[in-house]
Write a protein that holds these residues in place. Structure first.
Motif, PDB file in Angstrom:
ATOM      1  N   ILE A 338     -13.538 -16.833  44.931  1.00  0.00           N
ATOM      2  CA  ILE A 338     -12.329 -16.055  45.186  1.00  0.00           C
ATOM      3  C   ILE A 338     -11.324 -16.916  45.945  1.00  0.00           C
ATOM      4  O   ILE A 338     -11.688 -17.878  46.624  1.00  0.00           O
ATOM      5  CB  ILE A 338     -12.636 -14.772  45.991  1.00  0.00           C
ATOM      6  CG1 ILE A 338     -13.174 -15.131  47.387  1.00  0.00           C
ATOM      7  CG2 ILE A 338     -13.596 -13.867  45.238  1.00  0.00           C
ATOM      8  CD1 ILE A 338     -13.237 -13.946  48.337  1.00  0.00           C
ATOM      9  N   GLN A 339     -10.064 -16.530  45.811  1.00  0.00           N
ATOM     10  CA  GLN A 339      -9.003 -17.214  46.551  1.00  0.00           C
ATOM     11  C   GLN A 339      -8.325 -16.287  47.560  1.00  0.00           C
ATOM     12  O   GLN A 339      -7.696 -16.751  48.503  1.00  0.00           O
ATOM     13  CB  GLN A 339      -7.942 -17.761  45.586  1.00  0.00           C
ATOM     14  CG  GLN A 339      -8.414 -18.938  44.755  1.00  0.00           C
ATOM     15  CD  GLN A 339      -9.353 -18.508  43.629  1.00  0.00           C
ATOM     16  OE1 GLN A 339      -9.080 -17.544  42.905  1.00  0.00           O
ATOM     17  NE2 GLN A 339     -10.473 -19.213  43.477  1.00  0.00           N
ATOM     18  N   LYS A 340      -8.459 -14.984  47.357  1.00  0.00           N
ATOM     19  CA  LYS A 340      -7.856 -14.028  48.281  1.00  0.00           C
ATOM     20  C   LYS A 340      -8.807 -12.864  48.525  1.00  0.00           C
ATOM     21  O   LYS A 340      -9.574 -12.475  47.633  1.00  0.00           O
ATOM     22  CB  LYS A 340      -6.513 -13.517  47.743  1.00  0.00           C
ATOM     23  CG  LYS A 340      -5.393 -14.566  47.775  1.00  0.00           C
ATOM     24  CD  LYS A 340      -4.053 -13.943  47.424  1.00  0.00           C
ATOM     25  CE  LYS A 340      -2.914 -14.941  47.647  1.00  0.00           C
ATOM     26  NZ  LYS A 340      -2.813 -15.946  46.605  1.00  0.00           N
ATOM     27  N   ASN A 373     -10.814 -22.161  51.278  1.00  0.00           N
ATOM     28  CA  ASN A 373     -10.155 -21.895  49.994  1.00  0.00           C
ATOM     29  C   ASN A 373      -9.709 -20.444  49.842  1.00  0.00           C
ATOM     30  O   ASN A 373      -9.233 -20.050  48.775  1.00  0.00           O
ATOM     31  CB  ASN A 373     -11.086 -22.255  48.832  1.00  0.00           C
ATOM     32  CG  ASN A 373     -11.384 -23.737  48.763  1.00  0.00           C
ATOM     33  OD1 ASN A 373     -10.620 -24.553  49.284  1.00  0.00           O
ATOM     34  ND2 ASN A 373     -12.496 -24.095  48.148  1.00  0.00           N
ATOM     35  N   VAL A 374      -9.883 -19.653  50.911  1.00  0.00           N
ATOM     36  CA  VAL A 374      -9.624 -18.206  50.823  1.00  0.00           C
ATOM     37  C   VAL A 374      -8.572 -17.807  51.859  1.00  0.00           C
ATOM     38  O   VAL A 374      -8.600 -18.262  53.001  1.00  0.00           O
ATOM     39  CB  VAL A 374     -10.912 -17.392  51.053  1.00  0.00           C
ATOM     40  CG1 VAL A 374     -10.614 -15.890  51.037  1.00  0.00           C
ATOM     41  CG2 VAL A 374     -11.958 -17.735  49.994  1.00  0.00           C
ATOM     42  N   LEU A 421      -1.861 -11.661  44.351  1.00  0.00           N
ATOM     43  CA  LEU A 421      -2.639 -12.558  43.491  1.00  0.00           C
ATOM     44  C   LEU A 421      -1.709 -13.303  42.537  1.00  0.00           C
ATOM     45  O   LEU A 421      -0.830 -12.705  41.913  1.00  0.00           O
ATOM     46  CB  LEU A 421      -3.669 -11.755  42.687  1.00  0.00           C
ATOM     47  CG  LEU A 421      -4.842 -11.184  43.477  1.00  0.00           C
ATOM     48  CD1 LEU A 421      -5.669 -10.241  42.613  1.00  0.00           C
ATOM     49  CD2 LEU A 421      -5.719 -12.300  44.025  1.00  0.00           C
ATOM     50  N   GLU A 422      -1.944 -14.589  42.413  1.00  0.00           N
ATOM     51  CA  GLU A 422      -1.134 -15.417  41.532  1.00  0.00           C
ATOM     52  C   GLU A 422      -1.920 -15.758  40.270  1.00  0.00           C
ATOM     53  O   GLU A 422      -3.119 -15.474  40.158  1.00  0.00           O
ATOM     54  CB  GLU A 422      -0.700 -16.687  42.273  1.00  0.00           C
ATOM     55  CG  GLU A 422       0.150 -16.395  43.508  1.00  0.00           C
ATOM     56  CD  GLU A 422       0.554 -17.654  44.261  1.00  0.00           C
ATOM     57  OE1 GLU A 422       0.254 -18.762  43.766  1.00  0.00           O
ATOM     58  OE2 GLU A 422       1.154 -17.530  45.342  1.00  0.00           O
ATOM     59  N   GLU A 425      -5.814 -16.652  39.820  1.00  0.00           N
ATOM     60  CA  GLU A 425      -6.575 -16.395  41.033  1.00  0.00           C
ATOM     61  C   GLU A 425      -7.514 -15.206  40.858  1.00  0.00           C
ATOM     62  O   GLU A 425      -7.329 -14.345  39.996  1.00  0.00           O
ATOM     63  CB  GLU A 425      -5.638 -16.138  42.214  1.00  0.00           C
ATOM     64  CG  GLU A 425      -4.918 -17.376  42.706  1.00  0.00           C
ATOM     65  CD  GLU A 425      -4.171 -17.134  44.003  1.00  0.00           C
ATOM     66  OE1 GLU A 425      -4.006 -18.109  44.771  1.00  0.00           O
ATOM     67  OE2 GLU A 425      -3.751 -15.976  44.258  1.00  0.00           O
ATOM     68  N   THR A 426      -8.521 -15.168  41.737  1.00  0.00           N
ATOM     69  CA  THR A 426      -9.454 -14.050  41.809  1.00  0.00           C
ATOM     70  C   THR A 426      -9.454 -13.523  43.232  1.00  0.00           C
ATOM     71  O   THR A 426      -9.475 -14.293  44.195  1.00  0.00           O
ATOM     72  CB  THR A 426     -10.874 -14.492  41.422  1.00  0.00           C
ATOM     73  OG1 THR A 426     -10.869 -14.943  40.061  1.00  0.00           O
ATOM     74  CG2 THR A 426     -11.864 -13.340  41.558  1.00  0.00           C
ATOM     75  N   GLY A 427      -9.396 -12.207  43.365  1.00  0.00           N
ATOM     76  CA  GLY A 427      -9.397 -11.604  44.683  1.00  0.00           C
ATOM     77  C   GLY A 427     -10.378 -10.460  44.771  1.00  0.00           C
ATOM     78  O   GLY A 427     -10.776  -9.874  43.759  1.00  0.00           O
ATOM     79  N   ALA A 444      -4.395 -12.617  36.814  1.00  0.00           N
ATOM     80  CA  ALA A 444      -5.374 -12.739  37.899  1.00  0.00           C
ATOM     81  C   ALA A 444      -6.489 -11.733  37.687  1.00  0.00           C
ATOM     82  O   ALA A 444      -6.391 -10.817  36.862  1.00  0.00           O
ATOM     83  CB  ALA A 444      -4.693 -12.502  39.246  1.00  0.00           C
TER      84      ALA A 444
END
Length: 721
Positions: A338-340, A373-374, A421-422, A425-427, A444
């Protein structure tokens, strides 16, 4: 509204009888129904006029003010009924948005309406904190998550903007009492399993519209062990499950919770010389204790569902669908990066949620920090909650771990403000809705989970539970035990048979006709139909709505429709209404209460939508704005079998996966009087297929003739003058 219509009225008679068993929900509705014959009892299916305890509007108050004024109203019918809470676009500090907020506040002051400014919190949480949503009352809101009030034994249900304007002007609005469903929860949750896991699991286990457009009553010994915060979370997301009400009965757990609120009030000396809270006070609570409402033992339910809570493990919803629910251990093994991560929303950002997240951080060690990274975003459901969390040290624990603080409000959950989310990306979020494009880019992926899983995932950098970083045993993995008992009438049933002609009011078209397009998708939600990023642009024109309609579902949809809309009015007459006819799958229009989902389709040149079934709040918006909705499950199944990829919905068309299917020669004629639908499926003669449909009744016709509910109320007010 097909029966018992009286010209100039939207009231349907309830049953006259000495005794008729009722559910607890029906009993609450009975208290707030007006204009009923003496001695009558309401039940599921009845159309009634309601005078709710309160009606909440938020950032959409601006358009409601415009509607209120456009119908000639000048004075709020009952200034104690409306509540204004600014919560959606609170990060937007532009002059335009601040001016809008100032206009809303000025109107509230002039009309002596309770007003909560931006930063006070999310409207649904405020209504619970301030007692507007209270046990055994009925409160509505122009927002789809008003189901949440059921967590405190209040019948909460969504309305739409036009309804809100009507309520301001008259104090009442129409409602069809939904079918009643009882959901029995038995057993107790394992440690580490939360109320969020319950509702995420329910959405995934019962994902064939079992509760669509229903009023859910929770029961069983399992609810005793659920905290009030758990109940609020579950009720909140009954919206995503497809229901219109998610009601927990009043019990000792709830009453003790209110007792604690009263004790908190009395513990603050500076309040001692002030009058009691106007809504949360001992007298009102004593009245609930003295006259408890419960379902009659022989009350009627359309179906019964059951879930054994002891068999649940943490569950995660997604990606991009609440209908997909996966046990956490399965996803954890995949180490989905995940990024967010988001600890936000009216679903899971209360004090207990923040405390649970902080506990994971504290117990994992002093050096614990969010993965590099989050990005972790946190927003309390209200300023009161944030203040309490600061007092306990839980807020600082989140900040110390690297959380980025957002003001109390909807923010990322509705796709507004920073941290969205861009592309690519995965949130993972503790919020309630993960539709494609809702929290940012349509490209996303969004997952939903409990706060504990959100925090653990933010620390690990992939979807994971607290046991991955703490020295604790994960809940025992078991197959969830659930059941459907006495289910009646799945929404995917066959088309209704036309048994008699429908009387048409003078001026209502006898036919609707035009080119046919097919969107082979179930659960096509309001974010797909009308993106959230446009929802609170109050000055957006109908022409612009038509340009962006279905943008999150199919970016090419609007341009396709423009090529098909009849270019001349030659086919328009008093007898025929031309336009493009859209056909889609089941539960069309599920999601939020934004009325632009209906007005954008209508503005694009689509006067009528055919689906297997509709989300009720979309249908309500459609009726209120003059967009006709018809259900024809058999047509949907036939088009799916012959024109959808692999013969299933959700994959696009069979040619190249196109999201909107259009074949040369496709057209349709709907005979509204006889309930007949004639579909031409090609250029050659003899390619016509006929279907039976249930037409619309006189009340819907009248609203259509008046241009919608707004025009209807305007006529009513003029007649009163």
């Amino acid at each position: 509204m097909n029966s018992l219509h009286r010209r100039g009225s939207l009231i349907c008679r309830a049953r006259l009888c000495r005794y008729y068993s009722q559910t607890a929900i029906e009993k609450v509705v009975q208290k707030y129904a007006v204009g009923l014959p003496e001695g009558s009892k309401v039940r599921a299916g009845d159309y009634v006029m309601l005078r709710p305890e309160h009606v909440m509007t938020h950032d959409n108050t601006g358009p409601v003010i415009s509607k209120f004024k456009s119908i000639g109203a000048t004075k709020i019918y009952n200034s104690r009924q409306p509540v204004f809470t600014l919560d959606h676009d609170v990060q937007n500090r532009s002059d335009k948005n601040l001016a809008k907020y100032a206009t809303i506040e000025k109107f509230a002051r002039e009309q002596e309406i309770d007003f909560y400014p931006a930063g006070r919190g999310i409207g649904h949480q405020i209504l619970v904190e301030e007692g507007y949503a209270f046990p055994q009352t009925l409160t509505v809101a122009s927002d789809s998550h008003s189901n949440m009030y059921g967590g405190v034994g209040c019948v909460g249900t969504p309305i739409v903007r036009t309804d809100a304007a009507a309520l301001w002007a008259t104090g009442k609005t129409w409602w069809q009492i939904p079918r009643q469903i009882k959901v029995k929860l038995k057993g107790a949750l394992q440690p580490g399993v939360t109320g969020k896991d319950v509702i995420v699991a329910l959405c995934g286990l019962f994902n064939h519209d079992e509760v669509l457009n229903s009023a859910i009553e929770f029961s069983g010994d399992g609810i005793r062990a659920l905290t009030v915060d758990d109940r609020l979370t579950i009720s909140n997301m009954t919206t995503e499950w497809g229901a219109l009400v998610g009601y927990f009965p009043v019990d000792d757990t709830l009453l003790r919770w209110y007792d604690a609120l009263l004790a908190k009030q009395s513990s603050q000396p500076w309040l001692n010389d002030l009058p009691p809270h106007p809504r949360i006070n001992k007298a009102r609570l004593d009245a609930v204790r003295a006259s408890p409402l419960s379902s009659d033992v022989d009350a009627s339910y359309s179906s019964h569902l059951a879930l054994d809570l002891s068999t649940l493990v943490p569950h995660v919803s997604g990606p991009n669908s609440v209908k997909v629910s996966t046990p956490l251990p399965t996803l954890e093994a995949e180490q989905i990066a995940i990024q967010k991560a988001y600890l936000v929303s009216c679903t899971n950002s209360r004090l207990s949620d923040i405390a649970a997240a902080a506990r994971v951080i504290r117990e994992s060690g002093t050096a614990t920090h969010v993965h590099p990274n989050v990005s972790l975003y946190v927003s309390a459901a209200s300023s009161v909650i944030q203040s309490d969390a600061e007092a306990t040290g839980d807020w600082d624990a989140l900040i110390g771990a690297g959380a980025k603080v957002l003001p109390p409000g909807c923010g990322p959950c509705i796709g507004l403000g920073v941290g969205l989310l861009e592309d690519g990306e995965t949130g993972i979020s503790a919020s309630n809705r993960n539709y494609k494009g809702r929290m940012g880019s349509p490209n996303a992926k969004a997952y939903l989970s409990s706060p504990e899983v959100v925090i653990a995932s933010a620390i690990k950098g992939y979807i994971a539970g607290p046991s991955s970083i703490l020295d604790i045993e994960p809940p025992t993995t078991r197959v969830p035990e659930f059941a459907v008992v006495n289910a009646s009438g799945n929404t995917g049933g066959s088309s209704p048979q036309a048994t008699e002609k429908t009387a048409l009011l003078p001026g209502f078209p006898s036919t609707f006709s035009g080119p046919l397009v097919f969107a082979p998708q179930d659960n096509l939600n309001t974010d797909g139909i009308y993106p959230g990023k446009y929802t609170y642009q109050d000055d957006i024109t109908l022409e612009r709505q038509a340009e962006v309609v279905m943008e999150n579902y199919d970016p090419s949809f609007a341009s396709l429709i423009r090529t098909l809309v009849p270019s001349s009015p030659s086919s328009q007459s008093d007898k025929n209404k031309p336009g493009v006819i859209l056909v889609s799958g089941f539960n069309f229009g599920t999601g939020s209460s934004r009325e632009q989902a209906a007005t954008a389709l209508k503005s694009a040149g689509i006067p009528l939508v055919i689906a297997g079934s509709f989300g009720d709040i979309f249908k309500r918006n459609a009726i209120n704005n003059g967009l006709i909705c018809l259900e024809c499950p058999q047509l949907v199944e036939d088009l799916t079998r012959n024109y959808a990829l692999d013969g299933v919905r959700g994959k696009g068309g069979k040619k190249n996966g196109e999201l909107t299917v259009r074949e040369e020669g496709w057209s349709v004629v709907i005979d509204m009087e006889n309930g007949k639908l004639e579909v031409q499926l090609g250029m050659e003669p003899g390619q016509t297929v006929s279907y039976d449909v249930r037409s619309v009744g006189a009340s819907v016709q009248e609203l259509w003739l008046e241009g919608g509910l707004e025009g209807f109320i305007l006529k009513e007010l003029k007649s009163q003058k």
